[in-house]
Design a protein around this motif. Sequence first.
Motif, PDB file in Angstrom:
ATOM      1  N   VAL A 415     -14.709 -17.843 -31.904  1.00 28.64           N
ATOM      2  CA  VAL A 415     -15.924 -17.126 -31.586  1.00 28.64           C
ATOM      3  C   VAL A 415     -17.272 -17.166 -32.683  1.00 28.64           C
ATOM      4  N   GLU A 416     -18.253 -17.588 -32.171  1.00 27.46           N
ATOM      5  CA  GLU A 416     -19.480 -17.683 -33.071  1.00 27.46           C
ATOM      6  C   GLU A 416     -20.654 -16.987 -32.622  1.00 27.46           C
ATOM      7  N   GLN A 417     -21.512 -16.898 -33.488  1.00 25.68           N
ATOM      8  CA  GLN A 417     -22.896 -16.222 -33.093  1.00 25.68           C
ATOM      9  C   GLN A 417     -23.951 -17.250 -33.593  1.00 25.68           C
ATOM     10  N   MET A 418     -25.188 -17.155 -32.855  1.00 27.41           N
ATOM     11  CA  MET A 418     -26.187 -18.138 -33.152  1.00 27.41           C
ATOM     12  C   MET A 418     -27.374 -17.273 -33.331  1.00 27.41           C
ATOM     13  N   GLN A 419     -28.152 -17.493 -34.289  1.00 25.53           N
ATOM     14  CA  GLN A 419     -29.238 -16.815 -34.402  1.00 25.53           C
ATOM     15  C   GLN A 419     -30.421 -17.693 -34.200  1.00 25.53           C
ATOM     16  N   HIS A 420     -31.386 -17.373 -33.242  1.00 25.45           N
ATOM     17  CA  HIS A 420     -32.305 -18.212 -33.093  1.00 25.45           C
ATOM     18  C   HIS A 420     -33.899 -17.572 -33.413  1.00 25.45           C
ATOM     19  N   LYS A 421     -34.580 -18.436 -33.980  1.00 23.84           N
ATOM     20  CA  LYS A 421     -35.758 -17.749 -34.666  1.00 23.84           C
ATOM     21  C   LYS A 421     -36.820 -18.940 -34.004  1.00 23.84           C
ATOM     22  N   TYR A 422     -38.040 -18.534 -33.742  1.00 25.33           N
ATOM     23  CA  TYR A 422     -39.013 -19.227 -33.234  1.00 25.33           C
ATOM     24  C   TYR A 422     -40.426 -18.971 -34.179  1.00 25.33           C
ATOM     25  N   SER A 423     -41.102 -20.113 -34.433  1.00 28.71           N
ATOM     26  CA  SER A 423     -42.369 -19.960 -35.462  1.00 28.71           C
ATOM     27  C   SER A 423     -43.428 -19.245 -34.646  1.00 28.71           C
ATOM     28  N   ASN A 424     -43.457 -19.575 -33.230  1.00 27.15           N
ATOM     29  CA  ASN A 424     -44.210 -18.690 -32.467  1.00 27.15           C
ATOM     30  C   ASN A 424     -43.843 -17.390 -32.600  1.00 27.15           C
ATOM     31  N   ASN A 425     -44.769 -16.344 -32.798  1.00 24.15           N
ATOM     32  CA  ASN A 425     -44.462 -14.802 -32.998  1.00 24.15           C
ATOM     33  C   ASN A 425     -44.284 -14.152 -31.429  1.00 24.15           C
ATOM     34  N   ILE A 426     -44.843 -15.132 -30.498  1.00 29.73           N
ATOM     35  CA  ILE A 426     -44.647 -14.190 -29.236  1.00 29.73           C
ATOM     36  C   ILE A 426     -43.253 -14.129 -28.694  1.00 29.73           C
ATOM     37  N   LEU A 427     -42.461 -15.293 -29.196  1.00 33.25           N
ATOM     38  CA  LEU A 427     -41.111 -15.280 -28.748  1.00 33.25           C
ATOM     39  C   LEU A 427     -40.347 -14.520 -29.765  1.00 33.25           C
ATOM     40  N   PRO A 428     -39.402 -13.596 -29.006  1.00 34.10           N
ATOM     41  CA  PRO A 428     -38.805 -12.760 -30.048  1.00 34.10           C
ATOM     42  C   PRO A 428     -37.618 -13.575 -30.425  1.00 34.10           C
ATOM     43  N   ASP A 429     -37.089 -13.170 -31.678  1.00 35.50           N
ATOM     44  CA  ASP A 429     -35.785 -13.753 -32.140  1.00 35.50           C
ATOM     45  C   ASP A 429     -34.849 -13.472 -31.310  1.00 35.50           C
ATOM     46  N   MET A 430     -33.744 -14.281 -31.190  1.00 36.29           N
ATOM     47  CA  MET A 430     -32.592 -14.237 -30.385  1.00 36.29           C
ATOM     48  C   MET A 430     -31.216 -14.439 -30.821  1.00 36.29           C
ATOM     49  N   LYS A 431     -30.413 -13.588 -30.431  1.00 36.34           N
ATOM     50  CA  LYS A 431     -29.020 -13.640 -30.839  1.00 36.34           C
ATOM     51  C   LYS A 431     -28.021 -14.074 -29.992  1.00 36.34           C
ATOM     52  N   ALA A 432     -27.196 -15.047 -29.896  1.00 29.63           N
ATOM     53  CA  ALA A 432     -26.258 -15.259 -29.020  1.00 29.63           C
ATOM     54  C   ALA A 432     -24.878 -15.280 -29.382  1.00 29.63           C
ATOM     55  N   TRP A 433     -23.849 -14.813 -28.593  1.00 28.68           N
ATOM     56  CA  TRP A 433     -22.432 -14.798 -29.041  1.00 28.68           C
ATOM     57  C   TRP A 433     -21.895 -15.683 -28.155  1.00 28.68           C
ATOM     58  N   ILE A 434     -20.709 -16.537 -28.646  1.00 31.82           N
ATOM     59  CA  ILE A 434     -19.766 -17.355 -28.006  1.00 31.82           C
ATOM     60  C   ILE A 434     -18.596 -17.020 -28.036  1.00 31.82           C
ATOM     61  N   VAL A 435     -17.763 -16.733 -27.068  1.00 33.77           N
ATOM     62  CA  VAL A 435     -16.380 -16.650 -27.347  1.00 33.77           C
ATOM     63  C   VAL A 435     -15.737 -17.546 -26.544  1.00 33.77           C
ATOM     64  N   GLN A 436     -14.519 -18.232 -27.060  1.00 32.95           N
ATOM     65  CA  GLN A 436     -13.841 -19.157 -26.202  1.00 32.95           C
ATOM     66  C   GLN A 436     -12.405 -19.066 -26.315  1.00 32.95           C
ATOM     67  N   PHE A 437     -11.540 -19.189 -25.360  1.00 37.61           N
ATOM     68  CA  PHE A 437     -10.165 -19.193 -25.407  1.00 37.61           C
ATOM     69  C   PHE A 437      -9.777 -20.607 -24.642  1.00 37.61           C
ATOM     70  N   LEU A 438      -8.670 -21.229 -25.254  1.00 34.90           N
ATOM     71  CA  LEU A 438      -8.114 -22.221 -24.635  1.00 34.90           C
ATOM     72  C   LEU A 438      -6.823 -22.501 -24.872  1.00 34.90           C
ATOM     73  N   LEU A 439      -6.069 -22.922 -23.703  1.00 29.68           N
ATOM     74  CA  LEU A 439      -4.778 -23.253 -23.536  1.00 29.68           C
ATOM     75  C   LEU A 439      -4.391 -24.490 -23.145  1.00 29.68           C
ATOM     76  N   SER A 440      -3.517 -25.148 -23.911  1.00 27.93           N
ATOM     77  CA  SER A 440      -3.302 -26.775 -23.324  1.00 27.93           C
ATOM     78  C   SER A 440      -1.608 -26.862 -23.107  1.00 27.93           C
ATOM     79  N   MET A 441      -1.237 -27.442 -22.083  1.00 25.59           N
ATOM     80  CA  MET A 441       0.272 -27.680 -21.942  1.00 25.59           C
ATOM     81  C   MET A 441       0.511 -29.105 -21.407  1.00 25.59           C
ATOM     82  N   ARG A 442       1.619 -29.372 -21.883  1.00 26.91           N
ATOM     83  CA  ARG A 442       1.973 -30.965 -21.463  1.00 26.91           C
ATOM     84  C   ARG A 442       3.231 -30.829 -20.502  1.00 26.91           C
ATOM     85  N   PHE A 443       3.163 -31.495 -19.497  1.00 28.28           N
ATOM     86  CA  PHE A 443       4.305 -31.553 -18.634  1.00 28.28           C
ATOM     87  C   PHE A 443       5.079 -32.738 -18.756  1.00 28.28           C
TER      88      PHE A 443
END
Lengths: 443, 299
Positions: A415-443
Motif C-alpha cells: 500500500v502506498e500514498q503519493m502526494q503531488h504538488k505543482y508549483s503552478n497554483n492553478i493545478l490543485p495538489d493531488m493525492k493518490a493511493w495504490i493498493v496491490q496484492f500479489l500471489l505467485s505459485m510454482r508448479f
Amino acid sequence: MQLKHPKSIRRQLTIATSSLLVAAPLQSTAVETSADQMDDITVEISRLYYSEDDRVTVNKTQTLITNELSEDNRIKVNVTYDTMSGASPNGRIYTGGGDASGTVAVTTASGFSFNAANNASSASKKTWQTPFSDNRIAANAEWETSLTRLSKAVLSGGASFENDYESYNTSGRLLWDFNQRRTTLTGGVGYNSDTVKPAAGVPEGLGELWCGTIAIDLDWLSSCADHDQVFFKPANKTVLDYFFGITQVWNRNTLFQVNYSQSTESGYLTDPYKQISVVDPAFGNQELAILYEKRPDSRSTQSLFFKAVNVMSKKTTAYLSYRYFWDDWEIQAHTAGARFRFNLGSKSYIQPHFRVSYQTAASFSSSYISVDDSGFATEPQYISADHRLSEQGTVTAGIKYGRKLGKFGKFGARVEQMQHKYSNNILPDMKAWIVQFLLSMRF
Amino acid sequence: MIKLRNSSLQLVDGIWIGRFEAMASPCEVLVDTADKNIAQKALDLAIEETRRIEQKYSRYRDDNIVHQINNANGKVIKVDAETAGLLDYSQQCYELSEGMFDVTSGVLRKAWKFDGSDNIPNQQMVAEVLSKVGWSKIKWQNPILQLEAGMEIDFGGVGKEYAVDRSALLVSTVGISSVLINYGGDLVALGPRANGKPWEIGLQSPDSKSIKMIGKIELFHGGVATSGDLHRFLVKDGVRYSHILNPKTGWPVEKAFRQVTVLANSCMEAGMLATFALLQGESAEEFIKAQEVEYRVVR
C-alpha cells in the motif's frame, strides 16, 4: 602433476571467496532443500488498485507465466488488463462560478472525445467530471537464452490495445558476466511503434476547439466562423531506445548498479485530449477560446540510474536509488528512493519505502495563453498545459508485506500514498493511493 | 528455529568458550568478553548456521540438495542461490588449481578406503571410478546443473571452512569482534582479543594419535586452515599412500606433504590454499611461497 612455475592465485581466490560469502544472504534461512526438476512453471497474478482522489481510478490485473523450457531457455508471458475510469485535467483553466484565480478543468483520460458544449453546461460544478471508461489489454512475450556459460540474450515482443491507442514493441538485450561473475554488463535496444487513434482522428496542434462569444483577433487562429477543427486520421509515433548498464558486487555486503539509457521519440507526440485556454487577464482570466495543445514532433530523452544494495545485518537490507532524467524539452527530473527490508523470521518480511521526486517544466509548458490589452497574443511555436509537463514534486511513502506460502508459493501486499504538488497554483495538489496484492505459485 | 543440542558455554580464563559438535568435529566459539549474554548469542548464531549448512550440504543425508543432485541420474536440476554460489566457487577453484581441486572427485572413495590398511586398489578399479570424475564433464550454467549418471558432487572439501566463515559473518552482527571461531582446527578470528593481543593458535603434530604441539601461530584477524593426512593413509610395501588423491589420475598425490597450514583473509581462502598446496606434491612449499601468505608445513 606439478606446477613448473608456481604462480600466485591468491588474489583471484580472495575475490572468489568474498563474492561467495556476499552472494549468500546474511539471514540464515530455514533449511531449504530446493532442488527442482526442470520444466518449472511459475504463475504470478497481481491486482493493483490506483485511485487519485476525485479523479482517475485504475484497476490493473496482471498474469505472468514463466516456463523453463530447458537449462538454457526460458520463456515469460505477461498479460495485463487495465480498466480506467474517471477524469484527468485537460489543461483548460476553469473560470466557471466567477473564480478568477482559476481552477483546472477536467477531461476524459482517453477514449472519449471531448465536447465543449457538454462541459460548458456543467461549469457550475466545482470540477468538470465527464464519466468515461476505457480499458487496455497488453501482452508481452520474452525469450531468454544462454549464449555461453557467462552470457545470455533476452528477446521480447509485445502489443497493447486501447480503444484509441495501439502499441507494438520489440527489444533485445545482452547480459555478460565477468570478473568471477562479480561484474555484469548489459546492453540493449528497443523499438516501439504506436498509433494514436481517437474516435474522430487526431486534432491539429493549436487547432481551435471552441471560440467564445467575445470577439478575439488572433491572426494565426483559423477564423472562428469556421468553427470546427477538422479531424482526419490516426497518427503515428515511434520510439527507439538503447541502454547500457553495469552491476558490480562491491564487497560481501554491497552491490552497485549504474544504467544509462537514451531514447528518441518521433512522430505525433501531442496529446490529442489536452487543450489550452486563451484568456483575457483584464477580465479575470475570462476564457476566450480553447485550442488544442501542440508539442514538437521529436523528443530525445536520457537518464542515468544508480542503485546500491547493502545487507546491513541478518535481518535488514537497504536499497537506495537515484535517477536523473533529462530531455531536449528542457525537462530535468530527479527521483530518489529508499527501501528497507526487515525479515520477520524466515518466512515473511515487511518493507517500508520512501520516494521523492522533482521535475522542472518543459520549455513550452504554460497554464494558458493570455491576450494583451489590445486582445492580441503571439502564436506560440509549441504549447501545452498538460500537468505532467509542468514543474512539480512528489513524495511517496508506502509499505510492503511479503510471505512465503508453503514450499512453492508467495504472497505480497503493498500500500502506498503519493502526494503531488505543482508549483503552478492553478493545478490543485493531488493525492493518490495504490493498493496491490500479489500471489505467485510454482508448479 | 533449529533446536540447539549438546552445546555448552563456560568461562575459562576470562573468555567465554562455547562448545558443540558438528561436521564430525569439535567446534568452539571463543568470545573475549565478560558479558555472558553476548557470548550466548554468538554461540547460538554459530550453532544455528553450522547445523543449517551441515544439514543442507552433508553427503551423509538423504533429505538435502546434495542427495538430490547426486541422485538425479543424469537429469537436469535447478539449484537454489546458495548452492549455485558454492558451485560457481567450486568451478573457480577447479580453474585456479588447474584441475587439481575437483568437487566431483569424491567418488574415488569407492576405490580407495583409507583405513591405515594395505588395501591398494588395482588400476582397473581406479579407472572405472575415474570415468565418473571431472568437473569438465558436468554441465553447469547457474542455476542449472546436469551431472552424468553415476557422477557425484561433494562439498566436503569446502564445507567446514564455509561454515566457519558463514558463522563469523553472522556472529559479527552481534557487535563484538574479539571472537575466535574454531571448527576442528579450521578457524577464523573476527578481530584480536579484548586487550588488543593476538589469539594464540597451537599447531598440532600430524603424527597419528599424537596430541603434541609443534608450534604456535599468533592470529589477530583472518582465517587459518590446515590440510593433511592425519589418520588417513594406506601403507603397502613400505610406501605410504596419502589420502590426497589426484583427480586427474585417481591415484594419491606422490611425495605429498604431511600437513600444510595457511593463514589468509578468510578460513575458506586459507583452506583452499592449503589444499591446493598439498595437491602439488613435493612442490607444495614452492607453491605456497608464491602466494605470499604466512604458512607452516610438515613434510
